[in-house]
Each structure stands twice: as C-alpha cells, then as structure tokens.
Design a protein around this motif. Sequence first.
Motif, short mmCIF file in Angstrom:
data_model
loop_
_atom_site.label_atom_id
_atom_site.label_comp_id
_atom_site.label_asym_id
_atom_site.label_seq_id
_atom_site.Cartn_x
_atom_site.Cartn_y
_atom_site.Cartn_z
N PRO A 64 6.87 -6.12 -1.28
CA PRO A 64 7.77 -5.41 -0.36
C PRO A 64 7.09 -4.18 0.23
O PRO A 64 6.13 -3.65 -0.32
N LYS A 65 7.58 -3.75 1.35
CA LYS A 65 7.07 -2.53 1.98
C LYS A 65 7.20 -1.36 1.02
O LYS A 65 8.18 -1.25 0.29
N GLU A 66 6.21 -0.47 1.04
CA GLU A 66 6.12 0.72 0.19
C GLU A 66 5.85 0.36 -1.28
O GLU A 66 6.12 1.15 -2.18
N SER A 67 5.30 -0.82 -1.49
CA SER A 67 4.94 -1.21 -2.86
C SER A 67 3.72 -0.44 -3.34
O SER A 67 2.86 -0.03 -2.55
N ARG A 68 3.67 -0.28 -4.64
CA ARG A 68 2.45 0.21 -5.30
C ARG A 68 1.65 -1.03 -5.69
O ARG A 68 2.17 -1.93 -6.37
N VAL A 69 0.40 -1.13 -5.25
CA VAL A 69 -0.41 -2.34 -5.47
C VAL A 69 -1.70 -1.98 -6.20
O VAL A 69 -2.40 -1.03 -5.82
N MET B 84 -9.47 -2.79 1.21
CA MET B 84 -8.48 -3.72 1.76
C MET B 84 -7.36 -3.00 2.50
O MET B 84 -6.57 -3.63 3.20
N GLU B 85 -7.27 -1.67 2.37
CA GLU B 85 -6.25 -0.92 3.12
C GLU B 85 -6.42 -1.09 4.62
O GLU B 85 -5.45 -0.97 5.38
N SER C 54 0.72 1.45 -1.18
CA SER C 54 -0.16 2.44 -1.81
C SER C 54 -1.08 1.65 -2.75
O SER C 54 -0.61 1.02 -3.70
N LEU C 55 -2.37 1.69 -2.47
CA LEU C 55 -3.30 0.75 -3.11
C LEU C 55 -4.28 1.48 -4.03
O LEU C 55 -4.83 2.53 -3.67
N SER C 56 -4.50 0.90 -5.21
CA SER C 56 -5.52 1.39 -6.15
C SER C 56 -6.36 0.22 -6.61
O SER C 56 -5.88 -0.91 -6.70
N MET C 57 -7.64 0.50 -6.92
CA MET C 57 -8.53 -0.51 -7.46
C MET C 57 -8.46 -0.47 -8.98
O MET C 57 -8.45 0.61 -9.59
N ALA C 58 -8.40 -1.63 -9.61
CA ALA C 58 -8.36 -1.71 -11.07
C ALA C 58 -9.49 -2.61 -11.55
O ALA C 58 -9.87 -3.56 -10.86
N SER C 59 -10.04 -2.30 -12.71
CA SER C 59 -11.15 -3.09 -13.25
C SER C 59 -10.67 -4.40 -13.87
O SER C 59 -11.36 -5.40 -13.80
N SER C 60 -9.49 -4.36 -14.50
CA SER C 60 -8.94 -5.57 -15.11
C SER C 60 -7.47 -5.32 -15.42
O SER C 60 -7.02 -4.18 -15.55
N LEU D 41 -9.60 4.72 -4.60
CA LEU D 41 -9.13 5.24 -5.88
C LEU D 41 -9.28 4.15 -6.94
O LEU D 41 -8.74 3.04 -6.78
N TYR D 42 -10.02 4.46 -8.01
CA TYR D 42 -10.26 3.53 -9.11
C TYR D 42 -9.46 3.98 -10.32
O TYR D 42 -9.54 5.14 -10.74
N THR D 43 -8.69 3.05 -10.87
CA THR D 43 -7.85 3.37 -12.01
C THR D 43 -8.54 2.96 -13.30
O THR D 43 -9.06 1.84 -13.41
#
Length: 806
Positions: A540-545, A558-559, A581-587, A802-804
């Motif tokens: 959905p719009k305004e999702s945290r991804v 990818m933004e 709102s997008l963040s990169m995750a390792s796993s 941003l890497y989490t």
Amino acid sequence: MDPAARFEQIHADFLGGHLGLAQRAASIERRALFSRDPAWSFKFCLLEAEILSYEGRSRDVVDTLADGTRSFSPRGDAAIKQEILLSLAHARLGQSQLASEELQQAQRLADSTLSPLQSEVVRAEGLLADRNGQQSTAASSFRKSLELARRQKDLFIEATDLSNLGTEALHQERLDEALDRFNASSAIAGSIHANVILQGVLGNAGWAYYSLGDYEKALVSFQQAEIQAKNLGATDNEILWLQSAGLSLYRLGDLKQAQSYYEEALRAADASHDAARKAVTDTSLGQLLLQLGQLDAAKARVDEALKTAQQIGDKASELDALFLQGQIAARTSNGADTERIFSQVYRDAAGTPSLKWETENAFADLYASRHDVRQAGLWYRRAIKTFETQRSSVQDEELRLPFFANGDELYRDYADFLIASHRSDEALQFLDGARARTLKEGLGESVQATQVQPETPSHTARRLNAVILFYSLGPQKSYLWAIDRNGTHLFVLPPEAEITARVKSYQADVLKSHDPLREGNSEAQWLYATLVAPAQALIPKESRVFVVTSGSLNDFNMEMLLKPGQSGSQEGAHYWIEDVSLSMASSIQLLSRLAPDKERTANKLLLIGDPVATGEGYPPLSNAASEVESVERYFPPGDRTILTQSAAVPVAYVDSHPEQYSYIHFVAHGTASSLRPLDSAIVLSPPHADPDNFKLYARDVIHRPLHARLVTISACYGSGLRNYDGEGLVGLSWAFLRAGAHQVIGAVWEVNDSSTPQLMEQMYHGLAEGEQPDQALHAAKLSMLHSQGVFRKPLYWAAFQLYTGS
C-alpha cells in the motif's frame, strides 16, 4: 672472465628472471669451454638445462644434456643434477616410467655420497608425485626438502619448497595455510631477487583467491603472473596462467574471452609438448563448450583430455576429465552410464572437497531430472553439508567473504528443487539463511543455512509493520518473495543477465545527470514493472519496505524506479520513493532480530570531518564546514564531540570511544576498493607524527564494537564497490554494520558537495523531530525531489542508501 665468476653472474641473471639472456650466456660458455675444460663446460651445461627447464623447454633439456656428455662423463653432484633435470623433463614429456628411473638413480647417488643436492632430489620426488596426483606423498617430500634446505641454508630451494607446499595446501583446499606459505615464499624470494620464483607465487596466490570464490582478484593475479612468465620466457608457467585466467573469466561469465585464453594455452602446450598442461586445458575448454551447448565439441575435448591424463598418469586431471564426461553423459542420456561415471569420481574425490560437492550436486540434479524427490533432496543436502564444512575451515574473515561464490550454484539448484516441489517457503528460508553469512558471524549470530528462523518472515513483517521484498537473481530465472503480515508470495522474474543489463543502463543515465521522470526513461519503467509491479497489490501507499537484494541490485537504489500513472499512462508517473519508505536489509534473519526503534534518553553525536587536505588527490571539500555546522546544531554542546581540521585524524575515531555515541557522522572524502573491499577508507587529516596515515580503513572499523543508532558516511562510495555472492555490497557501510551499528547511511556513487549538506540538514531536522532514520532520510530526499532546481534529479538524492543492521 674466471669460469666461477662468470657462472655466478649468469646464475644471478637466471634468478632475476632473465631466462633468455642467461640461457644464451650459459650456452656460449658451455661451448667455449667444451675442449679445454670439460668439467666447467658441463657445469654450464647443467645451468643451461636448468634454465631451459624453467622455460618449459623439456625436449631442449634432454638434447642439451646429451650434447654435454659427448666429451664428459658426469660424476658426483654433476651426475645427480643431470638425473634430476632429465627426470623432470621426461615427466613433462609424458614419459613417466623413464622419469621415475632417473630420479631413483639420483636418489641412490645422493644417498651414497651424502650430497648437498639431497634437498633437490627430494623436491623432485615431490614434483613427480604431484604430477601423478599423489598429493600427500608430494607434500611429505616438500616438507623433507624444506628441512634439508634450511639446514643447508639454501634460500632458493627453501623459497621453492614453501611455494610447492602452498600449492599442496591448495590441492587439499586448506586456503589460509596456502596463502601463508605463498607469503613466506615471496618474502624469501624477494630477499634473493628470485623473480623466477615470484611469478609462480603470484600465480599460485591467484589459485588461492579462485578457490575462495574471489574470481576478480584471481583473474588479476593470473594475468599478472602470465605477463611475468612470458617476460621471463617460462613457457610452462605461461601456459598454466593462461589456462587459469581463462577459468576465472569462465566463472565471471565472460565465456568468449575465456575461450580465447584456453585456445592460446592449448597452442602453447602443443608447441612445448607439455602433455600435463594440455590435459588440463582440454578439460577446461570442454567445460566451456558444454556450457555453450556444443556437446559434440565438448565430448571431443574431454576424450582427448582423458586419454592424455591416463597416458601420463596424472590422476587429478583424469578425475576432472571424468567428471566432465559424466556431465556430458547426463545431458545426452539418463542411463546407468552417467551414474557409473559419477560414482567413480565420487569414490576418488574424498580429498578434494570442491569436486566432492560438485559431484554430490550432479547426483542431485540427475535424480531431480528423474523426479526422484527423496534421492535428489538427500544429495542436495549432502552437497550443502560438504560445502559448509569447507567454508568453516577458512578462519580469516576477509578470505571467507568471497567464499560463498563457490557454493552459489548449489544453493540455487536446491532452491529451484524446493520450489518445483511446491515448498517455496522452505526455499525462501534456505536462501535467506545463506545471506550475509560473514556479517552474521561477526555479529555473533547463529548462521546455519538450514536453521529454523526464530519467527516466520510474515511475523517479522507484521512486527515491523512493513513489507519485505526478497530477491534472488539467477542465470535461467530469478525470484521475488514478497512478505507481508499475511504470508509470503512468490513471483518468477527474468534471468539475471536481462535485469542486470537494464540496471546498468538506467544507472548510467542517472550518473550522466539525466532527468528520468521528465524523459520517461524506459529502463526505469521496465525495472519497476519487472521488480515491483508483480507484488504491487501487497505494498500500500506509504508502506515501510525492507529490501533484501541480490546481484546487481545490491548497488542500485530502487527508490528511483518509475511507477506509471493510472492505466499505465505517463501522466501521473512518479518515482517509487513517493509511495514507500525504503531500507536495505542484509537478510530476513537479521531483520527478525530488529527491535522497533524506541526513543532513547541519550542522543550523543560523534562528528568527524572537514579534514585538512592531504595533497594526495583529495581536494578540500568547500561545503564540508557548512555540513558540520548544520548537523551539530541539532545536539546540545554537552552531547556532541566535534573533530575537524587537524583534529580529524584516524586515531581520533578510536580514542573518542565511538561505542558511547548514538549518532556517528563523517564528512570527508571516501575511497572504495573492489579488489580488497576492507581497504575502503574515509580520508581524514594527516597526523603530524605520521603524515602518510590519514585513512580510517574498513578493516579497522570492524574491530571497534559499536552501539550507534545511526552511522552516516557523508562521502563518496561509502557503500563500497564490491558485491559478494550471498553477502551483498562490502565496504565502509558493511564494516560499520559488522561493528554493531543499528543502521548505516552510505553512498553507492560519488556524492555532490553542494547538495549533500542540504540533504543532511533536512535529515537531522527530521531526527530531531522524533522521526526514525528511514523516515527522516526519506523526507529529506523528497524535499530535494520536489525542489525546482537541478537537485530534483536522482543523481543528487538517490546516492545515499539506508542499510539496516540488527
């Protein structure tokens, strides 16, 4: 000149790698002294033959020694040296029985006279054993030779034995030990200016990197060694490094260039009558032809390789050729012949872990093609276990980083099998367990690839109130798992090569300062339609991804994908960042340990930057001071430590006890290394006492534990340049995550000195208002995107990711 002095002069040229010059000089002296001093003539004859041996000219070795004995009958050490050289030459020419007899004669003579050449005799025993595939015997001989050489203080033989022991460690895939041996050999060879050894050590180190899965670094080593061998005139090694470089190119996917290297190596092997090198290269070329689907041509090559290997008794080459023969049989028939060949290879591959897991995987593929699910699953798990056991034997963290590339195909094959068996959730868990292995190990996490997650992926998504996108790119097809609070959803995507080509094309446009939104960039639209649109209904719009990427997506933001307007029209099209709102995750496994961000009572800042220019190609940053000012004003004086100008030296980072800070911010130049990612560095001020030590390296960062909520690397290429299979992008950002930072902001390309302070000021304003780091960075980027100036282009706002962590 006195013959003894002249001999030493020519021998020095030989050690220095001037093989052609030394060989011609030795030949002149041999002929000049032939009549008046046969003893000295034969000494020069032996020196010439030894040089010819290093050049790979085995037939010329035999002819030269025969010519030298026409007026002289060698005795004592001269006779021993002659038998050693003849034995090695005949072994290379495929005359193994004659080679064995000559070496036995050398051994008898050396034992009866207690000759100082005993170490050379034993070394030759090791070389012959190695050619016959008797690795344990070879290693024993090299260790004995090394002991004798050290006793006799023969540095040349000592360096050679260390190099040979490194090679034997490679055969047994003890990779840390191999590199230690090569480094020791290189140090000794350098001390005596023995370039003839150094080029071999360089190439052998390439094999260590290859075995570790670091094909880029291996290719560089092989190419450098091949150039050195060619300059030295060492044809035997030149062939080896040509073939090895071809193999690296093959693993990197450049099949056309790999074939060119193989064919050049084959021509050289035919010209020098080097049967052993020819067998190895024929097998490599056959493997490439099989990959290209040219089965008849592949079969012709492997048949030739098998015949040659059996003729010269080269067991290792014979085993490799047999395995390829089995792979061809599996393509052309599904009968018992395939199983028989694989079974024969498997019995003999116990001491070679990589061949063992490849054979186990081949069995699994064979049973999967027969729809024998139980046997296929059994053999896939065996292959994974063998691979994991070997990976665990690599102790050095930096060497372990690229190792997963060796097993990438195993994991992909097993995941394909699980998906085909309608077990896609299990495939996701399996693949995710293999992600960020070295990072998780460094953080003290349990990292068995098949372990049960502490919570299901959908539970993680629900707890974080987010959608997780997990990508796995592959050569035939790729996968996307979209995970929301209700479950996981699998989508099949195009092959990796197709996606990568589009990613590179779009990224190139962005770096040229194009305006994709106004231009309606087709690549950006295709990538959104391919990578995101299949799961669009779940986001959905305004999702945290959170995005767990793969391959070329690791260093791609990818933004900046372009989402079309309603009904796919250009009107209303916008960047994906406007929706999420997008963040990169390792796993996902690390995400499952991510606690929801809570307000902290102590928000202390460590800010290091605006350094003194070094004069080393790093010019002053004209806007660095303003960025420092814009960040520091959001923290009270008592909660901030600001180190700028001459105080911003690398040691100041450690001395400031970074573990006590919630926020760490760097404003400086950054460097990223592709070949050695942990050499990536933040460029700070040169200390007065040590002006050359002005870089804070990633390898130093990982050894200082952190608890920071956010580390921001406001520098070029803070994310790094090097992608490792299974690990992702490794550089400064990875290093700070490895040290324990909860989140890290780093750049995937060069950042702009004018736009970055504006972005950072906006982000810290959001943090001060209580926003979480991903929300604050997202809002700062949108403020630039919605501006009317040039900063609206992705070049300026999309560099930072941003890497989490966990």
